[in-house]
Design an enzyme around this catalytic site. Structure first.
Site, mmCIF file in Angstrom:
data_model
loop_
_atom_site.group_PDB
_atom_site.id
_atom_site.type_symbol
_atom_site.label_atom_id
_atom_site.label_comp_id
_atom_site.label_asym_id
_atom_site.label_seq_id
_atom_site.Cartn_x
_atom_site.Cartn_y
_atom_site.Cartn_z
ATOM 1 N N HIS A 18 0.672 -1.171 0.107
ATOM 2 C CA HIS A 18 0.035 0.008 -0.070
ATOM 3 C C HIS A 18 0.689 1.324 0.094
ATOM 4 C CE1 HIS A 18 -3.179 -2.711 1.919
ATOM 5 N NE2 HIS A 18 -3.822 -2.262 0.844
ATOM 6 N N LYS A 42 -16.632 -7.480 5.194
ATOM 7 C CA LYS A 42 -16.233 -8.559 5.735
ATOM 8 C C LYS A 42 -15.592 -8.201 6.902
ATOM 9 C CE LYS A 42 -12.450 -7.012 2.776
ATOM 10 N NZ LYS A 42 -11.857 -7.084 1.436
ATOM 11 N N ARG A 94 -2.299 -5.504 -8.926
ATOM 12 C CA ARG A 94 -1.084 -6.445 -8.763
ATOM 13 C C ARG A 94 -0.957 -7.384 -10.137
ATOM 14 N NH1 ARG A 94 -2.932 -7.922 -3.025
ATOM 15 N NH2 ARG A 94 -4.674 -7.929 -4.065
HETATM 16 O O1 PNS Z 1 -9.257 -2.727 0.121
HETATM 17 P P1 PNS Z 1 -10.506 -3.116 -0.379
HETATM 18 O O2 PNS Z 1 -11.485 -3.931 0.412
HETATM 19 O O3 PNS Z 1 -10.247 -3.894 -1.962
HETATM 20 O O4 PNS Z 1 -11.356 -1.833 -0.771
HETATM 21 C C1 PNS Z 1 -12.714 -1.827 -1.100
HETATM 22 C C2 PNS Z 1 -13.262 -0.351 -0.934
HETATM 23 C C3 PNS Z 1 -13.100 0.098 0.205
HETATM 24 C C4 PNS Z 1 -12.468 0.730 -1.838
HETATM 25 C C5 PNS Z 1 -14.824 -0.504 -1.465
HETATM 26 O O5 PNS Z 1 -15.381 -1.628 -0.689
HETATM 27 C C6 PNS Z 1 -15.650 0.786 -1.393
HETATM 28 O O6 PNS Z 1 -15.461 1.794 -2.018
HETATM 29 N N1 PNS Z 1 -16.484 1.082 -0.397
HETATM 30 C C7 PNS Z 1 -17.031 2.052 -0.018
HETATM 31 C C8 PNS Z 1 -18.778 1.960 -0.390
HETATM 32 C C9 PNS Z 1 -18.916 2.071 -1.887
HETATM 33 O O7 PNS Z 1 -18.643 3.199 -2.520
HETATM 34 N N2 PNS Z 1 -19.034 1.020 -2.360
HETATM 35 C C10 PNS Z 1 -19.349 0.750 -3.833
HETATM 36 C C11 PNS Z 1 -18.011 0.739 -4.623
HETATM 37 S S1 PNS Z 1 -18.350 0.256 -6.150
#
Ligand code: PNS
Length: 164
Positions: A18, A42, A94
């Site tokens: 990150h 999760k 990745r």
């Molecule tokens: O590190 P991750 O778990 O892959 O991140 C996922 C994340 C946090 C970027 C995604 O779940 C997100 O954007 N959550 C906020 C709520 C939202 O807008 N969800 C719709 C995304 S299409």
């Protein structure tokens, strides 16, 4: 106007992969906001506040820390990005396996707000095999993750393992 990118994620916990991605984003944008998702869908190992604090601590001595902000993300990502105001989301890629999930999220975000673009940045080769999930799995099985996560994070992971 400074260029601002939002780098969202669960960061459960933040890894050196990150941080590598953050540094690459800082070459392209004046400011990068790390947005720590509160509801990750999760069961996280660390609370949003713990994840937020670990990121702050990990970046406390970073030479570019003044151009980085850490924030908590509640609700829709595109609404958060608009509220900054910013227009770019950065995400790391990745391997091919990341692509489908990232593609789906980027297109959904574009549907929700066509003004906001997602920029994908390739993670450095050193970190290509690292994810928060695999780090937790290794630590839970008694493995050593030194050098793969910031030192403070490695310590927190060990503490969490001994006091779950
Ligand atoms: O590190 P991750 O778990 O892959 O991140 C996922 C994340 C946090 C970027 C995604 O779940 C997100 O954007 N959550 C906020 C709520 C939202 O807008 N969800 C719709 C995304 S299409």
């Amino acid at each position: 106007m400074p260029s601002i990118a939002v780098y969202p994620g669960s960061f459960d916990p933040i890894t050196n992969g990150h941080i590598d991605l953050l540094e690459r984003a800082l070459k392209m944008f004046d400011q990068v906001i790390i947005a720590v998702a509160v509801n990750v869908g999760k069961e996280p190992m660390f609370s949003a506040e713990e994840r937020f604090e670990m990121i702050k601590e990990s970046l406390a001595d970073h030479p570019q820390r003044e151009r980085v902000k850490v924030d908590l993300l509640q609700g829709l990502l595109v609404d958060y990005v608009k509220s900054i105001p910013a227009r770019t989301i950065v995400r790391g890629l990745r391997a091919v396996s990341d692509f489908e999930y990232e593609f789906q999220m980027a297109l959904m975000n574009r549907k929700l707000n066509p003004e906001i673009e997602t920029a994908f940045i390739m993670t450095g080769m050193r970190w290509i095999y690292i994810s928060s999930r695999i780090i937790k799995e290794v630590v839970c099985a008694g493995g050593n993750v030194a050098g793969l996560v910031p030192d403070g994070v490695a310590k927190k992971l060990m503490e969490r393992l001994s006091h779950p």
